[in-house]
Design an enzyme around this catalytic site. Structure first.
Site, mmCIF file in Angstrom:
data_model
loop_
_atom_site.group_PDB
_atom_site.id
_atom_site.type_symbol
_atom_site.label_atom_id
_atom_site.label_comp_id
_atom_site.label_asym_id
_atom_site.label_seq_id
_atom_site.Cartn_x
_atom_site.Cartn_y
_atom_site.Cartn_z
ATOM 1 N N SER A 1 0.800 -1.230 0.000
ATOM 2 C CA SER A 1 0.000 0.000 0.000
ATOM 3 C C SER A 1 0.827 1.271 0.000
ATOM 4 O O SER A 1 0.279 2.364 -0.143
ATOM 5 C CB SER A 1 -0.938 0.010 1.218
ATOM 6 O OG SER A 1 -1.875 -1.051 1.133
ATOM 7 N N ASP B 1 -16.973 0.055 -4.178
ATOM 8 C CA ASP B 1 -16.117 -1.041 -3.734
ATOM 9 C C ASP B 1 -16.964 -2.123 -3.065
ATOM 10 O O ASP B 1 -17.410 -1.957 -1.921
ATOM 11 C CB ASP B 1 -15.072 -0.520 -2.742
ATOM 12 C CG ASP B 1 -14.295 -1.659 -2.086
ATOM 13 O OD1 ASP B 1 -14.170 -2.734 -2.721
ATOM 14 O OD2 ASP B 1 -13.800 -1.458 -0.957
ATOM 15 N N HIS C 1 -15.721 -0.952 1.051
ATOM 16 C CA HIS C 1 -15.906 0.364 1.657
ATOM 17 C C HIS C 1 -17.025 1.164 0.992
ATOM 18 O O HIS C 1 -17.233 2.335 1.297
ATOM 19 C CB HIS C 1 -14.612 1.184 1.573
ATOM 20 C CG HIS C 1 -13.527 0.688 2.481
ATOM 21 N ND1 HIS C 1 -12.495 -0.115 2.046
ATOM 22 C CD2 HIS C 1 -13.322 0.872 3.814
ATOM 23 C CE1 HIS C 1 -11.675 -0.383 3.062
ATOM 24 N NE2 HIS C 1 -12.166 0.204 4.149
#
Length: 476
Positions: free
Chosen positions: A328, A352, A373
């Site tokens: 990430s 998402d 999310h």
């Protein structure tokens, strides 16, 4: 009867013979004396300069004076590398008549193991300048010095020299950052300035010690001494003092370095801390570490093999040589790449559901939050580290544009800092990779990842990260 005696003994003839013999003997004596006088004249007058020079060389010799290596300290003045006094055993081959016999005697006096004896003999035959001492053994203890002193009359050409030896107070913590010095080997001897390194037995091998070798080493000096028939120094006739190496003050903070090492707690890994505004290295730790002091005097075979066979790879510098998936950490850079290429805007959102799928592909690339999310824009994607947003963005950008934009931040390239031994990294292009942010094909070094993130926080306008700065000051 009388006539017979006169026939047997002729005094005049005997006197004549005696005179002839005396004349010949006299002529022979005169000739030999003349020959001797001629030889004396030849030696004392004709060859005076030659033999005077030879005599002077036997009585007077020039000895090199190695320079003191510069110290290394952290940004707060804490010593990271210092020099401590020690005694070294050296050999001048030109002054040894029976080299093998002398080495046999030394091995017996010092009680060397077969392995140590073999290394001992290799060092004795290492190429040196004429009359330059070859280092046989470092850091002699008191018992060894005493045995050598008692047997000194049996060891012509062997000297015990007092010198300063490199020492690292926190070797395990700083080994990968500072590196270490070691004995000069035959290959290095071919490329060195022998005048500058006269009398010097050690050279920087890795890390900062190697990168700043020219700064830390200094310039060798010399002294002219008068010796007796046994080679012992009687008095000093003159000297040129060596120029000591310069001291280095690094940007590293030893307290932070120690804390980072303790946090790893013996686990395999690395920690790098830098100042975002300048790129200065504050801490660089790779664990597990190793005792770099062992390499200064020459590590024994058993200890070196143990380090090599250790499954934790203590000799491997994970901070600058390890290659790891960035995960990430590259998401903010992908977001900037998307903005620069006009692929996304800050307000654009995606849904998402907890995964991403390529068109006509059943495989699902999962988000770390399995149920997703929901609606995510760029700001929220960074805040919650949403995977799905960047799977989609990477696919839209394509591998070549991702490569070009990430390369502008230095991903896949060497940083070019002054910790010697940095390896390259991998930033693929043109291979049809889809999910770059999680692709196993992308490999970066731990230091590069930290430097790139610091660049994003430094509010700099340039795509290029700041060049890391290791030394704050060079003094001396």
């Amino acid at each position: 009867m009388r006539d017979r005696r006169d026939t047997l003994k002729n005094p005049q003839q005997e006197l004549r013979i005696f005179r002839i013999r005396s004349l010949l003997a006299g002529l022979l004596i005169v000739a030999l004396t003349g020959l001797l006088m001629g030889r004396l004249v030849y030696l004392q007058v004709v060859q005076h300069e030659v033999y005077s020079t030879r005599s002077e060389k036997n009585r007077v010799r020039v000895e090199p004076l190695p320079p003191t290596r510069g110290l290394i300290q952290d940004r707060n003045g804490v010593l990271l590398a210092e020099n401590r006094p020690t005694y070294n055993l050296t050999l001048i081959r030109e002054r040894v008549e029976d080299l093998d016999g002398t080495l046999d005697l030394l091995e017996a006096l010092l009680a060397l193991s077969p392995e140590e004896a073999e290394a001992f003999r290799l060092r004795s035959r290492q190429r040196q300048r004429p009359f330059q001492p070859a280092l046989l053994m470092s850091d002699l203890d008191e018992a060894q010095i005493a045995r050598l002193a008692v047997n000194r009359h049996r060891l012509p050409g062997i000297e015990v020299e007092a010198q300063l030896l490199r020492y690292y107070p926190d070797a395990n913590i700083t080994a990968h950052a500072l590196g270490y010095v070691g004995r000069i080997n035959a290959e290095e001897m071919k490329t060195l300035d022998l005048g500058r390194y006269a009398g010097t037995h050690f050279i920087g091998k890795t890390g900062v010690e190697r990168f700043y070798e020219d700064v830390l080493h200094g310039q060798a000096g010399l002294r002219k001494v008068e010796t007796n028939a046994r080679g012992r120094v009687l008095r000093e006739l003159g000297r040129t003092d060596p120029v000591p190496g310069k001291d280095l003050t690094l940007t590293i903070d030893m307290q932070l370095q120690t804390l980072a090492y303790e946090l790893l707690d013996g686990r395999r890994g690395s920690i790098v801390a830098i100042a975002p505004a300048t790129g200065e290295i504050l801490a660089m730790v790779s664990a597990p570490g190793f005792d770099s002091n062992q390499f200064v005097t020459g590590i024994d075979f058993a200890s070196y093999r143990a380090l090599q066979e250790d499954l934790d790879l203590p000799l491997f510098n994970r901070a600058i040589r390890g290659q790891y998936p960035p995960g990430s950490t590259i998401k903010p850079f992908l977001a900037m790449a998307g903005l620069a290429e006009g692929v996304i805007t800050p307000d654009r959102t995606i849904n998402d559901p907890g995964f991403y799928q390529l068109p006509n592909d059943s495989r699902r690339y999962r988000n770390w939050l399995r149920w997703g999310h929901g609606r995510v824009d760029m700001e929220r994607s960074i805040a919650v580290s949403n995977n799905t947003y960047y799977y989609s963005l990477a696919h839209e950008l394509g591998i070549d544009r991702v490569h070009d934009r990430m390369s502008a931040f230095g991903f896949g390239q060497r940083v070019g800092h002054d910790v010697f031994g940095e390896s390259g990294a991998l930033m693929p292009r043109g291979i049809g990779s889809v999910a770059v942010s999680a692709s196993p094909g992308t490999r970066v070094k731990r230091y590069r990842s930290v430097l790139a993130r610091a660049t994003g926080r430094s509010r700099r306008c340039s795509w290029r990260p700041p060049r890391p700065s290791w030394p704050i000051e060079v003094s001396g």
